[in-house]
Write an enzyme that holds these catalytic residues in place. Sequence first.
Site, short mmCIF file in Angstrom:
data_model
loop_
_atom_site.label_atom_id
_atom_site.label_comp_id
_atom_site.label_asym_id
_atom_site.label_seq_id
_atom_site.Cartn_x
_atom_site.Cartn_y
_atom_site.Cartn_z
NE ARG A 1 -3.78 -2.03 2.64
CZ ARG A 1 -3.59 -3.20 3.26
NH1 ARG A 1 -2.41 -3.45 3.85
NH2 ARG A 1 -4.55 -4.10 3.30
CE LYS B 1 -6.64 0.82 4.29
NZ LYS B 1 -7.41 0.82 3.03
CG HIS C 1 -4.85 0.37 -3.45
ND1 HIS C 1 -4.18 0.20 -2.26
CD2 HIS C 1 -5.83 -0.57 -3.45
CE1 HIS C 1 -4.74 -0.78 -1.57
NE2 HIS C 1 -5.74 -1.27 -2.27
NE ARG D 1 -3.26 -4.47 -0.58
CZ ARG D 1 -2.66 -5.34 0.22
NH1 ARG D 1 -1.33 -5.47 0.18
NH2 ARG D 1 -3.35 -6.10 1.05
CG HIS E 1 -5.89 -9.73 1.73
ND1 HIS E 1 -6.05 -10.23 0.46
CD2 HIS E 1 -5.67 -8.40 1.58
CE1 HIS E 1 -5.93 -9.25 -0.41
NE2 HIS E 1 -5.71 -8.14 0.24
CE1 TYR F 1 -6.39 -8.05 -6.25
CE2 TYR F 1 -6.02 -9.17 -4.15
CZ TYR F 1 -6.07 -8.01 -4.90
OH TYR F 1 -5.79 -6.81 -4.31
#
Length: 200
Positions: A47, A72, A141, A144, A167, A176
């Site tokens: 990020r 995050k 972004h 990413r 994640h 994805y």
Amino acid sequence: MKNKADNKKRNFLTHSEIESLLKAANTGPHAARNYCLTLLCFIHGFRASEICRLRISDIDLKAKCIYIHRLKKGFSTTHPLLNKEVQALKNWLSIRTSYPHAESEWVFLSRKGNPLSRQQFYHIISTSGGNAGLSLEIHPHMLRHSCGFALANMGIDTRLIQDYLGHRNIRHTVWYTASNAGRFYGIWDRARGRQRHAVL
């Protein structure tokens, strides 16, 4: 044929577009920095805030690894460095010594020697995209997302992509793999192999 409307909706870059972006980033007075920044961001799915906070101590060129501090509430982890990344880092770090405040702990510095900001990173990527002649509106972004889609297109396991990108929720990763048409290749051949009386 995809039109401009399709391109505006697409939020990732293809392999050839990444190559064009990297080539464009590797020009100008800050070529070594911008190329290294773009390459690392794509390969590791950084990020903008994560790459801007990358520290010298996070990189071990001898061991060829890099520590990724995920934000995050993501899972932080250590990634291996590709040979071309090691070379790009060596090139940038050698030039970085001529920047003001080169003693700073941050890997990527502005021309004034301050830590590179998200806004500056956005400008670098956007400018490189324009110089590369890409039809999409490029933002950080997208690198990413491009990393996630590239791994999925290579058939990498969803759980491994989840860990690689940090994640916490696999639903973000499935996005994805669900868009990867390659996972359906040969599906009818496999079905015929399992059923004696196949429809097709």
